[in-house]
Write a protein that holds these residues in place. Sequence first.
Motif, PDB file in Angstrom:
ATOM      1  N   GLY A 295       0.785  -1.223   0.000  1.00  0.00           N
ATOM      2  CA  GLY A 295       0.000   0.000   0.000  1.00  0.00           C
ATOM      3  C   GLY A 295       0.815   1.269   0.000  1.00  0.00           C
ATOM      4  O   GLY A 295       0.279   2.360   0.222  1.00  0.00           O
ATOM      5  N   VAL A 296       2.113   1.153  -0.270  1.00  0.00           N
ATOM      6  CA  VAL A 296       2.998   2.327  -0.314  1.00  0.00           C
ATOM      7  C   VAL A 296       3.282   2.635  -1.780  1.00  0.00           C
ATOM      8  O   VAL A 296       4.004   1.905  -2.450  1.00  0.00           O
ATOM      9  N   GLU A 297       2.702   3.695  -2.276  1.00  0.00           N
ATOM     10  CA  GLU A 297       2.854   4.069  -3.677  1.00  0.00           C
ATOM     11  C   GLU A 297       3.501   5.446  -3.745  1.00  0.00           C
ATOM     12  O   GLU A 297       2.895   6.448  -3.373  1.00  0.00           O
ATOM     13  N   THR A 298       4.755   5.499  -4.206  1.00  0.00           N
ATOM     14  CA  THR A 298       5.441   6.783  -4.331  1.00  0.00           C
ATOM     15  C   THR A 298       4.864   7.558  -5.506  1.00  0.00           C
ATOM     16  O   THR A 298       4.736   7.006  -6.602  1.00  0.00           O
ATOM     17  N   PRO A 299       4.503   8.821  -5.321  1.00  0.00           N
ATOM     18  CA  PRO A 299       3.948   9.611  -6.436  1.00  0.00           C
ATOM     19  C   PRO A 299       4.942   9.696  -7.596  1.00  0.00           C
ATOM     20  O   PRO A 299       6.155   9.671  -7.398  1.00  0.00           O
ATOM     21  N   TRP A 300       4.393   9.835  -8.794  1.00  0.00           N
ATOM     22  CA  TRP A 300       5.233   9.928  -9.985  1.00  0.00           C
ATOM     23  C   TRP A 300       6.258  11.042  -9.857  1.00  0.00           C
ATOM     24  O   TRP A 300       7.452  10.852 -10.104  1.00  0.00           O
ATOM     25  N   LEU A 301       5.795  12.228  -9.488  1.00  0.00           N
ATOM     26  CA  LEU A 301       6.696  13.377  -9.418  1.00  0.00           C
ATOM     27  C   LEU A 301       7.670  13.259  -8.253  1.00  0.00           C
ATOM     28  O   LEU A 301       8.772  13.808  -8.299  1.00  0.00           O
ATOM     29  N   GLY A 302       7.289  12.524  -7.219  1.00  0.00           N
ATOM     30  CA  GLY A 302       8.206  12.267  -6.123  1.00  0.00           C
ATOM     31  C   GLY A 302       9.381  11.418  -6.574  1.00  0.00           C
ATOM     32  O   GLY A 302      10.539  11.680  -6.211  1.00  0.00           O
ATOM     33  N   LYS A 303       9.095  10.398  -7.384  1.00  0.00           N
ATOM     34  CA  LYS A 303      10.180   9.579  -7.943  1.00  0.00           C
ATOM     35  C   LYS A 303      11.090  10.419  -8.827  1.00  0.00           C
ATOM     36  O   LYS A 303      12.324  10.308  -8.765  1.00  0.00           O
ATOM     37  N   MET A 304      10.493  11.268  -9.656  1.00  0.00           N
ATOM     38  CA  MET A 304      11.289  12.058 -10.576  1.00  0.00           C
ATOM     39  C   MET A 304      12.169  13.061  -9.829  1.00  0.00           C
ATOM     40  O   MET A 304      13.338  13.279 -10.191  1.00  0.00           O
ATOM     41  N   GLY A 347      19.849   7.582 -10.617  1.00  0.00           N
ATOM     42  CA  GLY A 347      18.934   8.715 -10.657  1.00  0.00           C
ATOM     43  C   GLY A 347      18.146   8.767 -11.948  1.00  0.00           C
ATOM     44  O   GLY A 347      16.949   9.085 -11.952  1.00  0.00           O
ATOM     45  N   GLU A 348      18.798   8.461 -13.045  1.00  0.00           N
ATOM     46  CA  GLU A 348      18.138   8.454 -14.354  1.00  0.00           C
ATOM     47  C   GLU A 348      16.925   7.529 -14.368  1.00  0.00           C
ATOM     48  O   GLU A 348      15.872   7.863 -14.931  1.00  0.00           O
ATOM     49  N   LEU A 349      17.049   6.370 -13.731  1.00  0.00           N
ATOM     50  CA  LEU A 349      15.956   5.387 -13.727  1.00  0.00           C
ATOM     51  C   LEU A 349      14.738   5.878 -12.960  1.00  0.00           C
ATOM     52  O   LEU A 349      13.625   5.382 -13.170  1.00  0.00           O
ATOM     53  N   TYR A 350      14.940   6.828 -12.078  1.00  0.00           N
ATOM     54  CA  TYR A 350      13.818   7.378 -11.327  1.00  0.00           C
ATOM     55  C   TYR A 350      13.111   8.513 -12.068  1.00  0.00           C
ATOM     56  O   TYR A 350      12.042   8.945 -11.643  1.00  0.00           O
ATOM     57  N   ILE A 351      13.707   9.000 -13.147  1.00  0.00           N
ATOM     58  CA  ILE A 351      13.093  10.164 -13.793  1.00  0.00           C
ATOM     59  C   ILE A 351      12.744   9.933 -15.255  1.00  0.00           C
ATOM     60  O   ILE A 351      11.621  10.234 -15.669  1.00  0.00           O
ATOM     61  N   LEU A 352      13.639   9.366 -16.071  1.00  0.00           N
ATOM     62  CA  LEU A 352      13.355   9.307 -17.508  1.00  0.00           C
ATOM     63  C   LEU A 352      12.289   8.269 -17.879  1.00  0.00           C
ATOM     64  O   LEU A 352      11.311   8.619 -18.545  1.00  0.00           O
ATOM     65  N   PRO A 353      12.403   6.981 -17.495  1.00  0.00           N
ATOM     66  CA  PRO A 353      11.313   6.058 -17.846  1.00  0.00           C
ATOM     67  C   PRO A 353      10.016   6.381 -17.127  1.00  0.00           C
ATOM     68  O   PRO A 353       8.923   6.180 -17.677  1.00  0.00           O
ATOM     69  N   VAL A 354      10.114   6.899 -15.907  1.00  0.00           N
ATOM     70  CA  VAL A 354       8.907   7.291 -15.173  1.00  0.00           C
ATOM     71  C   VAL A 354       8.201   8.437 -15.893  1.00  0.00           C
ATOM     72  O   VAL A 354       6.975   8.438 -16.061  1.00  0.00           O
ATOM     73  N   GLY A 355       8.975   9.423 -16.350  1.00  0.00           N
ATOM     74  CA  GLY A 355       8.379  10.542 -17.072  1.00  0.00           C
ATOM     75  C   GLY A 355       7.761  10.121 -18.391  1.00  0.00           C
ATOM     76  O   GLY A 355       6.675  10.580 -18.753  1.00  0.00           O
ATOM     77  N   LEU A 356       8.440   9.227 -19.114  1.00  0.00           N
ATOM     78  CA  LEU A 356       7.886   8.735 -20.377  1.00  0.00           C
ATOM     79  C   LEU A 356       6.557   8.029 -20.144  1.00  0.00           C
ATOM     80  O   LEU A 356       5.580   8.242 -20.879  1.00  0.00           O
ATOM     81  N   GLY A 357       6.494   7.192 -19.114  1.00  0.00           N
ATOM     82  CA  GLY A 357       5.244   6.509 -18.795  1.00  0.00           C
ATOM     83  C   GLY A 357       4.153   7.476 -18.392  1.00  0.00           C
ATOM     84  O   GLY A 357       2.984   7.304 -18.764  1.00  0.00           O
ATOM     85  N   LEU A 358       4.505   8.508 -17.638  1.00  0.00           N
ATOM     86  CA  LEU A 358       3.528   9.502 -17.216  1.00  0.00           C
ATOM     87  C   LEU A 358       2.901  10.205 -18.414  1.00  0.00           C
ATOM     88  O   LEU A 358       1.687  10.373 -18.495  1.00  0.00           O
ATOM     89  N   PHE A 359       3.738  10.582 -19.381  1.00  0.00           N
ATOM     90  CA  PHE A 359       3.218  11.276 -20.558  1.00  0.00           C
ATOM     91  C   PHE A 359       2.384  10.339 -21.436  1.00  0.00           C
ATOM     92  O   PHE A 359       1.416  10.770 -22.065  1.00  0.00           O
ATOM     93  N   GLY A 360       2.755   9.063 -21.495  1.00  0.00           N
ATOM     94  CA  GLY A 360       1.972   8.114 -22.279  1.00  0.00           C
ATOM     95  C   GLY A 360       0.618   7.832 -21.670  1.00  0.00           C
ATOM     96  O   GLY A 360      -0.386   7.713 -22.373  1.00  0.00           O
TER      97      GLY A 360
END
Length: 440
Positions: A295-304, A347-360
């Motif tokens: 039940g612990v879900e880190t927000p998208w922007l928090g990961k980024m 750090g890259e793994l927390y922002i670039l694939p997460v951001g791509l998924g968010l936009f998709g």
Amino acid sequence: MSDAMIPARDKNWFGHPRGLTILFLTEMWEMFSFFGMRALLVYYMTKHLDMGQEYSSLIYGAYAAFVYFTPVFGGMVADRWLGKRNAVMIGGATMALGHFMMASEPLFYPALATIALGNGLFLPSLASQIEGLYRDGDPRSKSAYNIYYVGVNLGAFLAPLVCGTLGETYGWHWGFAAAGFGMLISLVIYLAGARYLPPEPARGGAARAARPPLDRAARDRFALLIGIAAIVVVFRGAYEQVGNTIALWADSGVDREVAAGWTIPMTWFQALDSLIVFAFTPLLVARWARLAKRGVETPWLGKMAFGAAIVGASYLMLALVAAWCDAHGTRASWIWLVGWFVLMTTGELYILPVGLGLFGRMAPEGFRATSIATWFFAGFFGNLLAGALGTLWSQLSHAWFFTLIGAVAGMAATLLYMLGRRLGDVESHGTAGAAMALAR
């Protein structure tokens, strides 16, 4: 995506639709060609064409920026007229032509423009097909973009080892030619696996008339995406130094000799980023899955934001190393550069694939390629910023330059964190479209 739009003959490969494997391999070879050429570009300009460092950094930044600028128009063309499949094929063939043109010195600038134009059609049209492989509510879609990102990095890992070695050992033109053949392999895979990809949505005036209107919720989504993209511009100003000033430091500021007189080729270090992606992506995905079950879900922007902060810390580490080396009149051990790649890529793994998924996932129906293009458009301004920052490499000490770049990444982390806090307020005030998209 509705069940009717899923390919009827689709079966699973490795727990995901076959189409994801086709997109994975297509993008892998496209990235092989792109990063193969990029691994050689700065060295080709400074060592073969005898360009100055500041000018070559500007050319590198302008080219990389144009690569991320053209997808904005390519995504619109694909959504409205060409369709995603035609856009991928035309774009891929154009990119292959551009890579082969790089083998001719007089065609250097036209070749860069040709590659960037082809990329504009190819890049958003390929990635935007991922979401169409899954039915609504399919939990596998959450990890699809991370898996796709591994394909991106597999090609990026092989590229410096193959194209870089050919370029350094046998001549730069051989490396560029290898990148062109990689692009042709990408096209062959895409055509061979086309039957496993989602069907093309209807296009033309009638289709646009039947498309749901851009209501306030959809406009709010786009406004939010544009805000995120603006901050990612700042982040990319730091991240895109990998193929620019970091490559120059690997050549002049790092002791690459290992043993018995053998020296690590300077282009090989650019393969480390992708190698670390392979090693760390399964660990991060598994960790996020365990947290989600509890039940612990880190927000998208928090990961980024966390990812941008790690990248900033990695540059500050290099600043300390460079300061020590300057004080002692020596070069840094290659081990420090490896350590930097480990930290930066985490750090890259927390922002670039997460951001791509968010936009998709947040894209309104019928605008998915356009939304993905908006994500890549951040790379346009980000690479312009990276190129401008790169001109300071010759004017500042290495320690102060790395401190500056670390501060740029830290600024991006702060802005993403603040936007994340603001996003919570927006959701609580009923921005349903954004809230629903982020909760999926």
